[in-house]
Design a protein around this motif. Structure first.
Motif, PDB file in Angstrom:
ATOM      1  N   LYS A  32      -3.224   1.246  -5.205  1.00 37.87           N
ATOM      2  CA  LYS A  32      -3.075   1.225  -3.747  1.00 37.87           C
ATOM      3  C   LYS A  32      -4.436   1.230  -3.064  1.00 37.87           C
ATOM      4  O   LYS A  32      -4.614   0.621  -2.011  1.00 37.87           O
ATOM      5  CB  LYS A  32      -2.273   2.430  -3.272  1.00 37.87           C
ATOM      6  CG  LYS A  32      -0.821   2.371  -3.636  1.00 37.87           C
ATOM      7  CD  LYS A  32      -0.095   3.616  -3.164  1.00 37.87           C
ATOM      8  CE  LYS A  32       1.341   3.571  -3.640  1.00 37.87           C
ATOM      9  NZ  LYS A  32       2.134   4.687  -3.129  1.00 37.87           N
ATOM     10  N   TRP A  33      -5.379   1.933  -3.645  1.00 31.48           N
ATOM     11  CA  TRP A  33      -6.718   2.032  -3.072  1.00 31.48           C
ATOM     12  C   TRP A  33      -7.684   1.031  -3.687  1.00 31.48           C
ATOM     13  O   TRP A  33      -8.585   0.546  -3.013  1.00 31.48           O
ATOM     14  CB  TRP A  33      -7.255   3.451  -3.242  1.00 31.48           C
ATOM     15  CG  TRP A  33      -6.483   4.423  -2.422  1.00 31.48           C
ATOM     16  CD1 TRP A  33      -5.454   5.229  -2.842  1.00 31.48           C
ATOM     17  CD2 TRP A  33      -6.622   4.662  -1.032  1.00 31.48           C
ATOM     18  NE1 TRP A  33      -4.961   5.962  -1.795  1.00 31.48           N
ATOM     19  CE2 TRP A  33      -5.673   5.637  -0.665  1.00 31.48           C
ATOM     20  CE3 TRP A  33      -7.475   4.157  -0.051  1.00 31.48           C
ATOM     21  CZ2 TRP A  33      -5.548   6.103   0.637  1.00 31.48           C
ATOM     22  CZ3 TRP A  33      -7.343   4.630   1.244  1.00 31.48           C
ATOM     23  CH2 TRP A  33      -6.391   5.594   1.575  1.00 31.48           C
ATOM     24  N   PRO A  88       1.093   1.902  -8.499  1.00 35.48           N
ATOM     25  CA  PRO A  88       0.359   3.115  -8.869  1.00 35.48           C
ATOM     26  C   PRO A  88      -0.688   3.486  -7.812  1.00 35.48           C
ATOM     27  O   PRO A  88      -1.302   2.616  -7.190  1.00 35.48           O
ATOM     28  CB  PRO A  88      -0.330   2.738 -10.188  1.00 35.48           C
ATOM     29  CG  PRO A  88       0.452   1.581 -10.715  1.00 35.48           C
ATOM     30  CD  PRO A  88       0.998   0.861  -9.517  1.00 35.48           C
ATOM     31  N   CYS A  89      -0.873   4.765  -7.621  1.00 35.56           N
ATOM     32  CA  CYS A  89      -1.775   5.275  -6.575  1.00 35.56           C
ATOM     33  C   CYS A  89      -3.181   4.674  -6.683  1.00 35.56           C
ATOM     34  O   CYS A  89      -3.767   4.293  -5.671  1.00 35.56           O
ATOM     35  CB  CYS A  89      -1.837   6.799  -6.659  1.00 35.56           C
ATOM     36  SG  CYS A  89      -2.752   7.534  -5.296  1.00 35.56           S
ATOM     37  N   ILE A  90      -3.702   4.581  -7.891  1.00 30.88           N
ATOM     38  CA  ILE A  90      -5.062   4.031  -8.055  1.00 30.88           C
ATOM     39  C   ILE A  90      -5.136   2.596  -7.547  1.00 30.88           C
ATOM     40  O   ILE A  90      -6.113   2.188  -6.925  1.00 30.88           O
ATOM     41  CB  ILE A  90      -5.544   4.126  -9.525  1.00 30.88           C
ATOM     42  CG1 ILE A  90      -6.995   3.677  -9.652  1.00 30.88           C
ATOM     43  CG2 ILE A  90      -4.714   3.288 -10.447  1.00 30.88           C
ATOM     44  CD1 ILE A  90      -7.950   4.795  -9.539  1.00 30.88           C
ATOM     45  N   PHE A  95       0.822  -1.204   0.000  1.00 31.66           N
ATOM     46  CA  PHE A  95       0.000   0.000   0.000  1.00 31.66           C
ATOM     47  C   PHE A  95       0.863   1.264   0.000  1.00 31.66           C
ATOM     48  O   PHE A  95       0.500   2.260  -0.610  1.00 31.66           O
ATOM     49  CB  PHE A  95      -0.916  -0.006   1.232  1.00 31.66           C
ATOM     50  CG  PHE A  95      -1.842   1.172   1.295  1.00 31.66           C
ATOM     51  CD1 PHE A  95      -2.941   1.253   0.449  1.00 31.66           C
ATOM     52  CD2 PHE A  95      -1.608   2.197   2.194  1.00 31.66           C
ATOM     53  CE1 PHE A  95      -3.795   2.344   0.502  1.00 31.66           C
ATOM     54  CE2 PHE A  95      -2.466   3.289   2.259  1.00 31.66           C
ATOM     55  CZ  PHE A  95      -3.560   3.359   1.411  1.00 31.66           C
ATOM     56  N   ARG A  96       2.011   1.214   0.645  1.00 28.71           N
ATOM     57  CA  ARG A  96       2.895   2.387   0.732  1.00 28.71           C
ATOM     58  C   ARG A  96       4.023   2.364  -0.300  1.00 28.71           C
ATOM     59  O   ARG A  96       4.814   3.296  -0.353  1.00 28.71           O
ATOM     60  CB  ARG A  96       3.485   2.493   2.131  1.00 28.71           C
ATOM     61  CG  ARG A  96       2.440   2.774   3.177  1.00 28.71           C
ATOM     62  CD  ARG A  96       3.098   2.879   4.541  1.00 28.71           C
ATOM     63  NE  ARG A  96       2.097   3.041   5.561  1.00 28.71           N
ATOM     64  CZ  ARG A  96       1.829   4.195   6.152  1.00 28.71           C
ATOM     65  NH1 ARG A  96       2.484   5.277   5.821  1.00 28.71           N
ATOM     66  NH2 ARG A  96       0.902   4.259   7.080  1.00 28.71           N
ATOM     67  N   SER A  97       4.086   1.332  -1.099  1.00 26.41           N
ATOM     68  CA  SER A  97       5.161   1.198  -2.078  1.00 26.41           C
ATOM     69  C   SER A  97       5.073   2.273  -3.162  1.00 26.41           C
ATOM     70  O   SER A  97       4.000   2.578  -3.670  1.00 26.41           O
ATOM     71  CB  SER A  97       5.095  -0.180  -2.736  1.00 26.41           C
ATOM     72  OG  SER A  97       6.004  -0.255  -3.807  1.00 26.41           O
ATOM     73  N   LYS A  98       6.230   2.823  -3.517  1.00 27.81           N
ATOM     74  CA  LYS A  98       6.292   3.806  -4.600  1.00 27.81           C
ATOM     75  C   LYS A  98       6.155   3.122  -5.963  1.00 27.81           C
ATOM     76  O   LYS A  98       5.880   3.769  -6.961  1.00 27.81           O
ATOM     77  CB  LYS A  98       7.596   4.583  -4.519  1.00 27.81           C
ATOM     78  CG  LYS A  98       7.701   5.457  -3.280  1.00 27.81           C
ATOM     79  CD  LYS A  98       8.987   6.229  -3.285  1.00 27.81           C
ATOM     80  CE  LYS A  98       9.273   7.047  -2.073  1.00 27.81           C
ATOM     81  NZ  LYS A  98       8.265   7.471  -1.198  1.00 27.81           N
TER      82      LYS A  98
END
Length: 123
Positions: A13-14, A9-11, A3-6
């Motif tokens: 993660k959620w 992609p942000c989308i 979840f915190r990995s760079k």
């Protein structure tokens, strides 16, 4: 955590946690909702009659009926593989998504995810 990995992609993660929770809700709905009904339509001596909802099926109700009819072993298997196991897989996947590498190594996380995938294909 993933979840915190760079790298993720942000989308995603959620989206992944939302999909996992949605799947749990779908499972719960499927297990508790009415699965099917049997209605009887017949004609006797030229007289037509209908018995609506003669019998109703749901996984939960059918498992209880099997238990009460003495099929305890079958009821336990249904409970384990249709009731407990799907939620266990989802909970494990959800936890693996959020646990940091300090709690579970990347290699171990990968191994567990592969195991869940393989067992899920056979279960």
């Amino acid at each position: 955590s993933m979840f915190r990995s760079k790298q993720v992609p942000c989308i995603m993660k959620w989206l992944i946690p939302v999909i996992i929770v949605a799947n749990a809700i779908f499972f719960l709905s499927g297990h508790l909702s009415l699965g099917a009904t049997v209605s009887i339509e017949a004609e006797v001596a030229g007289e037509k009659f209908t018995i609506e909802n003669f019998f109703e099926f749901s996984i939960a109700r059918s498992t209880i009926d099997i238990w009460n009819a003495g099929g305890r072993e079958l009821a336990i298997l249904i409970l384990m593989f249709s009731g407990i196991w799907p939620y266990t897989k989802l909970l494990m996947t959800f936890a693996l998504w959020f646990l940091p590498p300090s709690r579970i190594s990347v290699t171990r996380r990968g191994s567990i995810l592969i195991w869940l995938f393989l067992v899920g294909k056979r279960g």
